[in-house]
Design an enzyme around this catalytic site. Sequence first.
Site, PDB file in Angstrom:
ATOM      1  N   LYS A   1       0.823  -1.204   0.000  1.00  0.00           N
ATOM      2  CA  LYS A   1       0.000   0.000   0.000  1.00  0.00           C
ATOM      3  C   LYS A   1       0.859   1.256   0.000  1.00  0.00           C
ATOM      4  O   LYS A   1       0.544   2.246  -0.669  1.00  0.00           O
ATOM      5  CB  LYS A   1      -0.934   0.009   1.215  1.00  0.00           C
ATOM      6  CG  LYS A   1      -2.134  -0.905   1.097  1.00  0.00           C
ATOM      7  CD  LYS A   1      -3.083  -0.681   2.256  1.00  0.00           C
ATOM      8  CE  LYS A   1      -4.309  -1.572   2.138  1.00  0.00           C
ATOM      9  NZ  LYS A   1      -5.275  -1.323   3.247  1.00  0.00           N
TER      10      LYS A   1
ATOM     11  N   ASP B   1      -9.705   2.144   4.179  1.00  0.00           N
ATOM     12  CA  ASP B   1     -10.304   0.835   4.390  1.00  0.00           C
ATOM     13  C   ASP B   1     -10.954   0.452   3.076  1.00  0.00           C
ATOM     14  O   ASP B   1     -11.580   1.288   2.410  1.00  0.00           O
ATOM     15  CB  ASP B   1     -11.335   0.847   5.521  1.00  0.00           C
ATOM     16  CG  ASP B   1     -11.686  -0.565   5.982  1.00  0.00           C
ATOM     17  OD1 ASP B   1     -10.782  -1.439   5.958  1.00  0.00           O
ATOM     18  OD2 ASP B   1     -12.841  -0.817   6.347  1.00  0.00           O
TER      19      ASP B   1
END
Length: 205
Positions: free
Chosen positions: A13, A74
């Site tokens: 990420k 998220d």
Amino acid sequence: MNKVLLATRNQKKLVELQRILDGALGAHRIALLGLDDVEEYPELPETGLTFGENALIKAREGFRRTGLPTVADDSGLAVDAMGGMPGVFSARWSGRHGDDHANLQLLLDQIADLPDEHRTASFVCTVALVLPGGKEHLVDGRQPGRLLRAPRGDGGFGYDPIFMGDGQTRTNAELTPEEKDAVSHRGKALRELAKLIAKVLPPAD
């Protein structure tokens, strides 16, 4: 250079967000830090029932602990025939957080009898940005598509090997990182985040 915390230990990420921000921000550069780059602190459980709630839980705590502008996301897979599940439980669908293979296999087993026309799903991502002064922002991204019956491709992570976006002939796991950035839920959300960062953070000296 402005420092921004991405509240994750997921190196994929970090690399993905830095790549997208570099491409979107141009001269308005930032130095992206992960949780492994700051003093360790206990991470709060993701108790929210929406992607936005969970993203804010992580971003608020990151800012509280470090004082840095903090980004948290998220994301997950929403299967239409399952009422949007696994949703916020995507990363721990099999009961073990982050076990991509087990999560993917369980989902395939659960939808094994679904005909192809009902295997529609979307990847969904919400990104939170918490700034000094208490300002908070949320941006969203969505990639609609369908689920295959067997994994294809070695790239990406999570449910990428069984997800084929609308208009694609390859799964997300068969795309190059740049191709995936252009169409993915996270890529869309992070490009919106990059626009936001350019507005709310002053250019670094």
